[in-house]
Design an enzyme around this catalytic site. Structure first.
Site, PDB file in Angstrom:
ATOM      1  N   GLU A 265      18.204 -15.344  -3.161  1.00 32.83           N
ATOM      2  CA  GLU A 265      17.051 -15.462  -4.078  1.00 32.83           C
ATOM      3  C   GLU A 265      17.236 -14.615  -5.342  1.00 32.83           C
ATOM      4  OE1 GLU A 265      13.495 -14.065  -2.118  1.00 32.83           O
ATOM      5  OE2 GLU A 265      14.297 -12.051  -1.818  1.00 32.83           O
TER       6      GLU A 265
ATOM      7  N   ASP B 108       0.807  -1.233   0.000  1.00 27.75           N
ATOM      8  CA  ASP B 108       0.000   0.000   0.000  1.00 27.75           C
ATOM      9  C   ASP B 108       0.836   1.278   0.000  1.00 27.75           C
ATOM     10  OD1 ASP B 108      -2.911  -0.932   0.437  1.00 27.75           O
ATOM     11  OD2 ASP B 108      -1.724  -2.133   1.835  1.00 27.75           O
TER      12      ASP B 108
ATOM     13  N   ASP C 246      16.860  -7.764   4.673  1.00 25.23           N
ATOM     14  CA  ASP C 246      17.747  -7.768   3.497  1.00 25.23           C
ATOM     15  C   ASP C 246      19.025  -6.933   3.700  1.00 25.23           C
ATOM     16  OD1 ASP C 246      15.587  -9.119   2.413  1.00 25.23           O
ATOM     17  OD2 ASP C 246      14.785  -7.342   1.420  1.00 25.23           O
TER      18      ASP C 246
ATOM     19  N   ARG D  46      20.087 -31.576  -3.251  1.00 23.86           N
ATOM     20  CA  ARG D  46      18.754 -31.229  -2.754  1.00 23.86           C
ATOM     21  C   ARG D  46      18.727 -29.729  -2.491  1.00 23.86           C
ATOM     22  NH1 ARG D  46      18.028 -35.990  -3.545  1.00 23.86           N
ATOM     23  NH2 ARG D  46      16.886 -37.472  -2.227  1.00 23.86           N
TER      24      ARG D  46
HETATM   25  O1  F6P Z   1      12.204  -7.363   1.949  1.00 22.84           O
HETATM   26  C1  F6P Z   1      11.999  -8.456   2.777  1.00 22.84           C
HETATM   27  C2  F6P Z   1      11.615  -9.675   1.979  1.00 22.84           C
HETATM   28  O2  F6P Z   1      11.453 -10.749   2.888  1.00 22.84           O
HETATM   29  C3  F6P Z   1      12.566 -10.045   0.852  1.00 22.84           C
HETATM   30  O3  F6P Z   1      13.723 -10.681   1.306  1.00 22.84           O
HETATM   31  C4  F6P Z   1      11.678 -10.905  -0.008  1.00 22.84           C
HETATM   32  O4  F6P Z   1      12.116 -10.896  -1.343  1.00 22.84           O
HETATM   33  C5  F6P Z   1      10.329 -10.247   0.125  1.00 22.84           C
HETATM   34  O5  F6P Z   1      10.372  -9.474   1.322  1.00 22.84           O
HETATM   35  C6  F6P Z   1       9.187 -11.204   0.186  1.00 22.84           C
HETATM   36  O6  F6P Z   1       7.996 -10.491   0.203  1.00 22.84           O
HETATM   37  P1  F6P Z   1       6.594 -11.161   0.519  1.00 22.84           P
HETATM   38  O7  F6P Z   1       6.461 -11.290   1.997  1.00 22.84           O
HETATM   39  O8  F6P Z   1       5.601 -10.215  -0.086  1.00 22.84           O
HETATM   40  O9  F6P Z   1       6.584 -12.506  -0.161  1.00 22.84           O
END
Ligand code: F6P
Length: 366
Positions: free
Chosen positions: A239, A80, A144, A283
């Site tokens: 990620e 938001d 992060d 894995r």
């Molecule tokens: O910014 C924090 C974070 O956990 C990131 O590491 C991740 O990419 C994102 O938020 C995940 O967001 P959501 O909770 O919307 O899946």
């Protein structure tokens, strides 16, 4: 002490939650109440609550016991923003700027200033509101650790500890079965969590967005390891990591969110390809939102205390459109613009990176 006209402030938590938010809220309430004698109200669910004109009193009583609790008692939202609110008009979705409306909500509630606890997206909204006249101070948070203008954000240290604990547990199965275990961690387009988790978890390979990888090189290093002294491997993947010439792995797109892309899934891809390239059983596990959970560890509680106190001090001194920031163990103020929508990535010259390379940890590039 300088006399201040501030009598009542509002606080909100925006963006993804993380451990330490409640500690920061508690610190703000304690400093406002005990040191300055001013009132505090909380806004539920980040800027969503402000759009909905929702306020709740925060005091020493209703914040007692929250300091050590994960999450945020106020709730949060990472979709938001008052500058772009989705509404349906004539059967079509359009986006409206309702920032004037939220300024009116604050004025009607007689809020003199606001403390906004959030990451780059939340601080960008706060800076936008400052341009409209809001007296605002930002507190940086995100697991992060990718917010520009500060060396540390609330939540990062706890997320790293959670990841390290998980990696410690994965060592045993990897070792018993002589497997390659690929551990995916959050972090968006920055590799801070992966780098620190890999360093602390004794990983063999760390793949981060700042260094695009070549899996052939990773496979060669794993085999080298296998034939010399270690018959299992731990690979930590951020990620946002991507192959040379390739792109990030997208998990989902959230159309109404200011940041639409959610990453996820690269760990699986890396494990499948490494199994083929290295000829070894692999894995993958994605630690995902586990990293945002749990109680804040001591360091985050102390950081949140310092950030909360410094933000209240800034409000009382009239230092608005600023963000509290951690640099060389000092908490100082930087212009809010520094963190607004801007990120901080791992520098190739980073001492952390150098340490990891000196320990023989592979980054998929050599
Ligand atoms: O910014 C924090 C974070 O956990 C990131 O590491 C991740 O990419 C994102 O938020 C995940 O967001 P959501 O909770 O919307 O899946």
């Amino acid at each position: 002490m300088k006399r201040s006209s501030i009598k009542k402030i509002a606080v909100l938590t925006g963006g993804g939650d993380c451990p330490g938010l409640n500690s920061a809220i508690r610190s703000v309430v304690q400093c406002c109440t005990l040191e300055h004698g001013i009132q505090v109200v909380g806004i539920p669910d980040g800027f969503k609550g402000l759009l909905e004109n929702k306020f709740e009193t925060l005091d020493l009583l209703n914040t007692t016991g929250i300091f050590s609790r994960g999450g945020t008692m106020l709730g949060s939202s990472n979709v938001d923003t008052p500058f772009s609110v989705p509404v349906t008009k004539g059967g079509k979705k359009v986006y409206e700027d309702r920032s004037d409306e939220v300024m009116e909500h604050l004025a009607r509630e007689r809020i003199d200033a606001m403390i906004v606890i959030g990451g780059d997206g939340t601080q960008a909204i706060a800076h936008g509101m400052a341009k409209k006249g809001l007296k605002v101070v930002g507190i940086p948070k995100t697991i992060d650790n990718d917010l520009n203008g500060t060396e540390l954000t609330i939540g990062f240290h706890t997320a790293v500890t959670t990841a390290v604990d998980a990696i410690d547990k994965l060592h045993t199965t990897a070792e018993s079965h002589h497997r390659v275990l690929v551990v995916e961690v959050m972090g968006r387009n920055a590799g801070w969590i992966a780098l620190f988790a890999g360093l602390g978890g004794d990983a063999d390979v760390i793949l981060i967005p700042e260094i695009p990888y070549e899996l052939e090189k990773v496979a060669a290093s794993l085999n080298d390891l296998y034939h010399t002294h270690k018959r299992y491997s731990i690979v930590v993947v951020a990620e946002g990591a991507k192959p040379v010439g390739g792109d990030v792995t997208v998990n989902r797109i959230i159309e109404d969110s200011p940041e639409k892309v959610r990453l996820g899934g690269v760990g699986n891809q890396v494990a499948m390809q490494l199994e083929k390239l290295a000829g070894r059983e692999a894995r993958a596990i994605n630690l995902g939102h586990l990293l945002r959970g749990g109680a804040p560890e001591g360091f985050d509680r102390i950081l949140a205390s310092r950030f909360g106190a410094a933000a209240v001090r800034a409000v009382m001194d009239g230092s608005f459109d600023t963000m509290v920031s951690y640099r060389n163990d000092i908490v100082e103020l930087v212009p809010l613009e520094t963190g607004a929508g801007k990120n901080r990535y791992i520098n190739p010259e980073s001492q952390f990176l150098r340490t990891a390379r000196e320990r023989g940890i592979h980054f998929g590039d050599t």
